[in-house]
Design an enzyme around this catalytic site. Structure first.
Site, PDB file in Angstrom:
ATOM      1  CD  GLU A  33      23.918 -25.377  -1.915  1.00  0.00           C
ATOM      2  OE1 GLU A  33      23.701 -25.039  -0.477  1.00  0.00           O
ATOM      3  OE2 GLU A  33      25.120 -25.634  -2.136  1.00  0.00           O
TER       4      GLU A  33
ATOM      5  CG  HIS B 243      24.630 -27.683   2.193  1.00  0.00           C
ATOM      6  ND1 HIS B 243      25.541 -26.682   1.955  1.00  0.00           N
ATOM      7  CD2 HIS B 243      25.312 -28.968   2.023  1.00  0.00           C
ATOM      8  CE1 HIS B 243      26.906 -27.259   2.214  1.00  0.00           C
ATOM      9  NE2 HIS B 243      26.341 -28.658   2.083  1.00  0.00           N
TER      10      HIS B 243
ATOM     11  CG  ASN C 113      24.259 -23.215   2.563  1.00  0.00           C
ATOM     12  OD1 ASN C 113      24.366 -24.502   3.198  1.00  0.00           O
ATOM     13  ND2 ASN C 113      24.486 -22.902   1.407  1.00  0.00           N
TER      14      ASN C 113
END
EC number: 3.5.99.6
Length: 237
Positions: free
Chosen positions: A143, A138, A136
């Site tokens: 995050e 990160h 994602n």
């Protein structure tokens, strides 16, 4: 930003190890930022082999790891403290007092976050920072949605990140919900950054990074603003 495409995981590990080897040879008291997970294991193995071959010494090197789980004992097999000792520190001549990881067991976690950034500054800042990248986007445990100006802080891990990391635990339910991580601004303060990524799952994130779109929804995109970043990647086939 420099892009280096490789054909194999071992090639990625060798290319990354060469960068760290040259850094330590150039500055024996280098301050290194280190990462955990599957991506850097091969690079650490390379560095141990090169230390054993007499090509470098860790005697005066200091290290700062990106992150650690909150509430997990350092002695736990799944802690990043254990990971780093098993994969690198036990195989080289680094001094224990020069090894730094965030303390996820600290009674006052907010104070530990501030103290960790202060320890990095007191060491003179990070000369060379190693990063992996999550599916994602990160980096560290920052995050999507993490402010770009964040320093070391406590974060709640997303379900996708906990699922990624479940392979290191006996049960997926054992993966901690929170972690202490260097923030994006903490990472950006490094003088040089190397990001490594290999495998089909990582390539979607690499393609997003290549698109050049900078957004807090994709934390790694902030690296596009750093003046000295090398991306070593492969595994599209």
């Amino acid at each position: 930003m420099k892009w280096i495409e490789v054909n194999t995981y071992d090639e990625m590990s060798e290319v990354a190890a060469n960068i760290f080897l040259k850094q330590i040879q150039k500055k024996p008291n280098s301050v290194l930022g280190l990462a955990t997970g599957g991506s850097p294991v091969g690079m650490y193995k390379e560095l141990v082999a090169r230390y054993q071959a007499g090509q470098l010494t860790f005697k005066d090197v200091q290290t700062f790891n990106l992150d650690e789980y909150v509430g997990l004992k350092r002695s736990s097999p799944a802690s990043y403290w254990t990971f780093m000792h098993n994969n690198l520190f036990n195989g080289v001549n680094i001094k224990q007092e020069n090894i730094h990881l965030p303390n996820g067991e600290a009674e006052d976690l907010a104070a530990e976050c501030k103290a960790y950034d202060a320890r990095i500054d007191a060491a003179g800042g990070i000369d060379l920072q190693l990063l992996g990248i999550g599916v994602n986007g990160h980096i560290g445990f920052n995050e999507p949605g993490t402010p770009f100006d964040s320093m070391t802080n406590i974060v709640e891990l997303t379900e996708s990140t906990r699922t990624e990391n479940a392979i290191y635990f006996d049960d997926a339910a054992d993966v901690p919900i929170h972690a202490i991580t260097m923030g994006i601004q903490s990472i950006m303060k490094a003088k040089e950054i190397v990001l490594i990524a290999f495998g089909e799952k990582k390539m979607e994130a690499i393609q997003k990074l290549k698109s050049g779109h900078i957004t807090e929804d994709f934390p790694a995109s902030q690296l596009l603003k750093h003046p000295n970043v090398t991306i070593i990647y492969g595994g599209t086939n």
